[in-house]
Motif scaffolding. Structure first.
Motif, PDB file in Angstrom:
ATOM      1  N   GLU A  73       5.159  21.312 -41.693  1.00 50.84           N
ATOM      2  CA  GLU A  73       4.512  21.137 -40.390  1.00 50.84           C
ATOM      3  C   GLU A  73       3.822  19.779 -40.253  1.00 50.84           C
ATOM      4  O   GLU A  73       3.157  19.522 -39.255  1.00 50.84           O
ATOM      5  CB  GLU A  73       3.511  22.256 -40.098  1.00 50.84           C
ATOM      6  CG  GLU A  73       4.156  23.632 -39.998  1.00 50.84           C
ATOM      7  CD  GLU A  73       3.169  24.697 -39.584  1.00 50.84           C
ATOM      8  OE1 GLU A  73       1.970  24.381 -39.460  1.00 50.84           O
ATOM      9  OE2 GLU A  73       3.593  25.856 -39.380  1.00 50.84           O
ATOM     10  N   MET A  82       4.087  15.495 -39.890  1.00 51.04           N
ATOM     11  CA  MET A  82       4.963  14.604 -39.121  1.00 51.04           C
ATOM     12  C   MET A  82       5.720  13.683 -40.069  1.00 51.04           C
ATOM     13  O   MET A  82       5.152  13.137 -41.015  1.00 51.04           O
ATOM     14  CB  MET A  82       4.142  13.784 -38.121  1.00 51.04           C
ATOM     15  CG  MET A  82       4.995  12.783 -37.333  1.00 51.04           C
ATOM     16  SD  MET A  82       4.044  11.826 -36.130  1.00 51.04           S
ATOM     17  CE  MET A  82       3.772  13.063 -34.871  1.00 51.04           C
ATOM     18  N   VAL A 106       7.973  10.187 -40.096  1.00 53.35           N
ATOM     19  CA  VAL A 106       8.368   8.976 -39.373  1.00 53.35           C
ATOM     20  C   VAL A 106       9.151   8.105 -40.341  1.00 53.35           C
ATOM     21  O   VAL A 106       8.619   7.646 -41.353  1.00 53.35           O
ATOM     22  CB  VAL A 106       7.145   8.212 -38.827  1.00 53.35           C
ATOM     23  CG1 VAL A 106       7.612   6.938 -38.109  1.00 53.35           C
ATOM     24  CG2 VAL A 106       6.333   9.092 -37.884  1.00 53.35           C
ATOM     25  N   SER A 137      19.586  14.021 -31.218  1.00 51.84           N
ATOM     26  CA  SER A 137      18.234  14.396 -30.804  1.00 51.84           C
ATOM     27  C   SER A 137      18.241  15.229 -29.528  1.00 51.84           C
ATOM     28  O   SER A 137      17.238  15.880 -29.215  1.00 51.84           O
ATOM     29  CB  SER A 137      17.379  13.145 -30.617  1.00 51.84           C
ATOM     30  OG  SER A 137      17.958  12.301 -29.629  1.00 51.84           O
ATOM     31  N   ASN A 182      12.628  18.801 -31.595  1.00 48.34           N
ATOM     32  CA  ASN A 182      11.658  18.399 -32.619  1.00 48.34           C
ATOM     33  C   ASN A 182      11.942  17.016 -33.172  1.00 48.34           C
ATOM     34  O   ASN A 182      11.124  16.452 -33.896  1.00 48.34           O
ATOM     35  CB  ASN A 182      11.669  19.430 -33.764  1.00 48.34           C
ATOM     36  CG  ASN A 182      10.468  19.305 -34.675  1.00 48.34           C
ATOM     37  OD1 ASN A 182       9.352  19.031 -34.224  1.00 48.34           O
ATOM     38  ND2 ASN A 182      10.682  19.474 -35.965  1.00 48.34           N
ATOM     39  N   ASP A 233      13.103  12.943 -32.466  1.00 50.90           N
ATOM     40  CA  ASP A 233      13.144  11.861 -31.480  1.00 50.90           C
ATOM     41  C   ASP A 233      13.636  10.605 -32.169  1.00 50.90           C
ATOM     42  O   ASP A 233      13.071  10.166 -33.170  1.00 50.90           O
ATOM     43  CB  ASP A 233      11.745  11.633 -30.883  1.00 50.90           C
ATOM     44  CG  ASP A 233      11.760  10.593 -29.776  1.00 50.90           C
ATOM     45  OD1 ASP A 233      12.856  10.130 -29.401  1.00 50.90           O
ATOM     46  OD2 ASP A 233      10.671  10.235 -29.292  1.00 50.90           O
ATOM     47  N   ILE A 236      11.714  10.196 -35.703  1.00 51.02           N
ATOM     48  CA  ILE A 236      10.443  10.913 -35.718  1.00 51.02           C
ATOM     49  C   ILE A 236      10.737  12.408 -35.670  1.00 51.02           C
ATOM     50  O   ILE A 236      11.434  12.883 -34.771  1.00 51.02           O
ATOM     51  CB  ILE A 236       9.551  10.507 -34.526  1.00 51.02           C
ATOM     52  CG1 ILE A 236       9.241   9.004 -34.582  1.00 51.02           C
ATOM     53  CG2 ILE A 236       8.261  11.318 -34.518  1.00 51.02           C
ATOM     54  CD1 ILE A 236       8.472   8.505 -33.374  1.00 51.02           C
ATOM     55  N   ARG A 282       8.585  15.716 -35.413  1.00 48.52           N
ATOM     56  CA  ARG A 282       7.203  16.020 -35.041  1.00 48.52           C
ATOM     57  C   ARG A 282       6.560  17.030 -35.986  1.00 48.52           C
ATOM     58  O   ARG A 282       5.420  16.852 -36.416  1.00 48.52           O
ATOM     59  CB  ARG A 282       7.165  16.531 -33.597  1.00 48.52           C
ATOM     60  CG  ARG A 282       7.614  15.495 -32.579  1.00 48.52           C
ATOM     61  CD  ARG A 282       7.522  16.024 -31.150  1.00 48.52           C
ATOM     62  NE  ARG A 282       7.951  15.019 -30.189  1.00 48.52           N
ATOM     63  CZ  ARG A 282       9.193  14.851 -29.788  1.00 48.52           C
ATOM     64  NH1 ARG A 282      10.150  15.644 -30.278  1.00 48.52           N
ATOM     65  NH2 ARG A 282       9.510  13.897 -28.918  1.00 48.52           N
ATOM     66  N   GLN A 283       7.248  18.095 -36.336  1.00 45.77           N
ATOM     67  CA  GLN A 283       6.733  19.106 -37.246  1.00 45.77           C
ATOM     68  C   GLN A 283       7.802  19.405 -38.291  1.00 45.77           C
ATOM     69  O   GLN A 283       8.859  19.962 -37.974  1.00 45.77           O
ATOM     70  CB  GLN A 283       6.349  20.396 -36.504  1.00 45.77           C
ATOM     71  CG  GLN A 283       5.063  20.281 -35.691  1.00 45.77           C
ATOM     72  CD  GLN A 283       4.636  21.624 -35.130  1.00 45.77           C
ATOM     73  OE1 GLN A 283       5.478  22.413 -34.692  1.00 45.77           O
ATOM     74  NE2 GLN A 283       3.339  21.887 -35.134  1.00 45.77           N
TER      75      GLN A 283
END
Length: 920
Positions: free
Chosen positions: A140, A142, A144, A169, A174, A176, A184, A186-187
């Motif tokens: 959970e 992030m 990057v 994507s 989730n 990007d 990226i 996110r979680q």
């Protein structure tokens, strides 16, 4: 330009209405790939001529390819022109702008110009400006991943691959990939773990970045605690436990294991079953018309409780009350009753009454005498609580016939508080008075260091005891020769000073013995320090004189920085000997074992007197082994030397365990009473030093010692005397509370830390002292000791201060030094050293004996099982719990013999039985 245009106009003008050329197709920007030329197109209507101009210069007419047609709708002339631009032309151009070309179309009304089309050489470099980097991310969290593609014309487009599959994507909200070529998430999810690659591509080539490994880990979480187990003791004090597992969730992908304990234990007290017992029979009842009388009793002395047995027998009894002179049929008891005779009944009745009167008179006289004796001598108080921290249980009796443990007869005893009672030993020496002056209230005791060649039960009695003297050979000890220790009694000044000077010269506690091939055990009495030389460590037909010594604190070099000494400095030697089988050295320590708060090191003293690192107790190494128990460290070594446990505190929560003890003695002026409060390391050897010093001072232990958790938070220690009885005792102003700096307690490498208090009686008639001693660390732990004692005792009962009576056997050689008979030991080693399909069984033996780390050390030994059993011997030198070892062997299931099934012949070997009887 008008002349140029007029010169380029065609000779024939179309008949359609005149219009300016309109471009139907203009030249587009183009890229030259490798060495292939590009083609620029231009199409206009109506157009008589179209020419290209590149970089401001007309392109030669011969380089144009022209096609002409007629628009069917309007009937106007349509002209289309092509030119080629080569790589060489573009490379040869050196201008402020890119290479560009523009087409110009003519009609009879004028000219029109197209847009400028740039021509560039396309390329894509090989190396990425930034490759994505691997990451370990909690679930959970992030993610990057950065990617900067190689430089190129046109600019490269970026695509991300996961495990060689393209990432879309659009299909996963989730993820990007739009933000400046970065990826990226996110979680993070467990499914997001994998190898990620950045792909860059343009019209020239494709490039791949270095792969980045992403690991999504899960830190372990504890499950809920189970219910507390039943108390393991059926009766009395025991323990119960509860457990939890690191499965909520379980650690994954290298996530951290749960912090804290998986098992908790607490003490419990099971109510002991009490069997019922009959009270005394009641008086006989009046004789009934049936010629019988009755008596009864109840099961209430005591009644059965907690599952105890009920009383056995009848609760009611009947018998003929006329001596069989009357008969009224058969009674319930099956006896024949005779006719009632009034005279006989009266005789029985009066006899019973007379006996009752006599019994009451005897009871009254007994109670009266008992009360008188109690008012004169006080009441008995039996304290059955076991002394902790290395002490044994002892009882307090009355002072009849000069008993030294007198309680205040006018004071109701507090049975909830363990206490010890002391009396005066007055040394007729001015030095004794000087101990309690204001200038010395905070100073340690005199520099009295006692060297003990033997082990003896240290007590505060005044009688001397027999001592054990080992053989003293030249070169055996590193410093001086051993001295005998004698008890100092009340003597004149010359004798007292002479004893002090003799005792202060000693600097070490030491013992020695000669060991052969059978090995043995060496113990420094009452210090917790021992040395186990295994069977076979000494070559056959050889004998070594081995010594074991404890240096006093002031002779020890100080650790560097924030490190502190956690136990005694122990020397075993001679230092030039090396053994083939590791010997086991046991050193007590005072740290509260917690790897988050302490980093504990084993260090060795070099020839220059400096400490050298041997290992950290948590370290994985094959050179030596450390097993850290709550109060001692058992070390397996191959070379003799001087060793110590040194702790590096990792946080303010590091705890140094201190033993708080209060001693007292009557001063020589008969009105003053001296209290000395000690705060020393919770190790047997540190308390031994205090006991020996107090023995010289004539002091007596006044209360069961307590354990104080002293934290490394830089706060000082306060010691105060509270609740002194007014109008009976007084203390000098401003001396009732003393404060000890943190560094003096935390780095206690000097003499035993103590504070002295002097209390004064108003009159000699005051013979009882009751007060409280409060020892507390500011913003830390606190202990309150209840003192209640008589100060006029003339005799003393010897009190055992140490839990294990190892004083009579400081050295044991051969089989009697070991708990496991040698024949059984050989069978265990032969069984567990043999490999099987699952690996070496000695690993299971280690696990069952709570040896779970640094197993590689045992793997390097010739017989891993033998070394494990040596470590077991060192840990169980006092209890020798063979049953637990037998249970461990049964659980493994690899042996057909059990320790508990040893034949009587084996168990009755003289040496082994001898050692069992003496608790070693």
């Amino acid at each position: 330009s008008g002349n140029e245009n007029s010169e380029a106009l065609p000779e024939s003008i179309p008949s359609a209405p005149g219009t300016l050329p309109h471009f139907m197709e203009e030249p587009d920007d183009a890229y030259i790939i490798k060495s292939n030329p590009i083609v620029l197109r231009c199409k206009a209507m109506p157009a008589m001529q179209i020419f290209f101009k590149c970089n401001g210069e007309w392109v030669h007419q011969n380089e144009h390819v022209s096609e002409e047609s007629m628009d069917e709708t309007t009937g106007l002339k349509v002209r289309e022109v092509f030119i080629n631009v080569t790589r060489q032309q573009v490379e040869d151009f050196h201008g402020p702008e890119d290479y560009w070309c523009q087409c110009v179309a003519w009609s009879h009304l004028g000219t029109s110009k197209s847009r400028k089309a740039s021509v560039r050489i396309a390329y894509l470099r090989k190396n990425f400006e930034q490759d994505p980097q691997g990451k370990e991310v909690p679930i959970e969290g992030m993610i990057v991943l950065h990617c900067r593609p190689p430089e190129g014309v046109p600019a490269a487009e970026v695509e991300w691959l996961k495990n060689e599959e393209p990432i879309d994507s659009n299909l996963d909200e989730n993820i990007d990939t739009r933000a400046d070529h970065n990826l990226i998430i996110r979680q993070a999810r467990l499914s997001d773990s994998g190898n990620y690659t950045c792909m860059a591509a343009n019209i020239v080539a494709k490039r791949r970045s270095m792969s980045a490994t992403v690991v999504v880990y899960v830190n372990g979480g504890w499950s809920s605690w189970t219910e507390w187990s039943n108390c393991n003791a059926r009766c009395g004090r025991g323990w119960q436990k509860r457990s939890r597992t690191c499965t909520n969730p379980a650690p994954l992908n290298g996530g951290a294991f749960c912090e804290g304990m998986s098992v908790q234990k607490i003490t419990c007290t099971a109510l002991c079953p009490v069997d019922g017992n009959w009270e005394v029979w009641s008086e006989w009842s009046v004789c009934s018309p049936e010629c019988e009388h009755l008596r009864v009793r109840e099961c209430i002395a005591p009644p059965p409780r907690n599952g105890g047995k009920h009383c056995e027998g009848l609760s009611q009894e009947s018998e003929n009350c006329t001596d069989g002179l009357c008969v009224q049929g058969e009674s319930h008891a099956g006896l024949v009753l005779f006719a009632d005779i009034e005279t006989a009944s009266d005789i029985a009745l009066y006899s019973g009454l007379g006996a009752a009167v006599i019994a009451v008179a005897v009871l009254v006289v007994g109670v009266t005498l008992y009360r008188r004796s109690q008012s004169e001598y006080g009441v008995d108080v039996i304290d059955s609580s076991a002394l902790t921290g290395g002490f044994q249980t002892f009882n307090f009796k009355t002072v009849r016939q000069g008993n030294s443990l007198l309680l205040n007869s006018a004071m109701q005893p507090d049975l909830t508080v363990s206490r010890t009672y002391s009396g005066p030993i007055c040394l007729q020496d001015p030095l004794d008075k000087e101990l309690m002056t204001e200038s010395s209230l905070f100073n340690p005791l005199s520099d009295i260091k006692v060297k003990v060649q033997s082990s003896f039960m240290v007590s505060l009695g005044v009688t001397e005891r027999a001592e054990y003297h080992g053989k003293a050979h030249s070169g055996t000890f590193p410093h001086g020769s051993p001295r005998a220790f004698g008890t100092v009694q009340a003597r004149n000044k010359a004798t007292y000073v002479q004893n002090l000077s003799a005792l202060s010269a000693a600097s070490e506690l030491r013992t020695s013995a000669i060991f052969g091939h059978l090995g043995g055990r060496l113990v420094v009495p009452n210090t917790g320090v021992s040395l186990l030389v295994p069977h076979g460590a000494v070559p056959e037909e050889s004998s070594w004189e081995v010594y074991l010594a404890i240096a006093q604190r002031e002779s020890s070099p100080q650790p560097e920085g924030s490190d502190v000494l956690l136990g005694p400095e122990v020397t075993c030697g001679p230092s030039d000997l090396c053994v083939s089988t590791p010997f086991a050295l046991t050193i007590p320590h005072c740290a509260e074992v917690n790897s988050e708060h302490w980093n504990i090191h084993l260090k060795r003293r070099n020839q220059q007197g400096k400490w050298e690192e041997v290992m950290s107790v948590e370290e994985e190494t094959t050179s030596c082994y450390c097993l850290l128990d709550p109060y001692a460290c058992h070390i397996l070594l191959n070379s003799f030397g001087t060793y110590a446990l040194i702790g590096e505190p990792l946080s303010d929560c590091a705890v140094r365990q201190l033993k708080v003890a209060v001693f007292g003695c009557l001063s020589c002026n008969c009105l003053d009473y001296n209290l000395r409060v000690y705060c020393v390391d919770n190790t047997p050897c540190a308390f031994q030093e205090v006991v020996l010093d107090e023995k010289l001072q004539g002091g007596q232990l006044l209360e069961e010692p307590r354990l104080l958790q002293f934290r490394g938070n830089s706060f000082s220690l306060q010691i105060a005397v509270l609740d002194i009885p007014p109008f009976l005792w007084r203390i000098k102003p401003f001396t009732a509370c003393q404060e000890v700096p943190f560094s003096r307690v935390w780095c206690s490498s000097q003499k035993p830390l103590h504070c002295a208090f002097s209390l004064e009686r108003y009159t000699p008639a005051t013979t009882q002292l009751s007060c409280k001693i409060c020892v507390r660390q500011i913003k830390g732990h606190e202990q309150v000791l209840q003192i209640q004692t008589s100060i006029l005792e003339n005799e003393r009962d010897s009190i055992a201060f140490f839990a294990h009576e190892d004083s009579d056997f400081p050295a044991q050689m051969g089989p009697k030094a070991f708990k496991i008979p040698y024949s059984i030991r050989q069978r265990i080693c032969a069984t567990f050293d043999t490999p099987n399909a699952k690996g070496k069984d000695w690993q299971m033996l280690a696990q069952k004996n709570s040896i779970n780390r640094n197993l590689s050390y045992f793997a390097t030994q010739r017989s891993p099982s033998a070394v494990i059993l040596d470590l077991w011997e060192a840990r169980h030198q006092h209890d020798g719990d063979l049953d637990s070892l037998a249970c461990a062997l049964e659980e493994i299931g690899r042996t057909h013999c059990k320790i508990s099934d040893i034949t009587e012949t084996e168990m009755e070997e003289p040496d082994f039985n001898y050692s069992r009887q003496n608790g070693l």
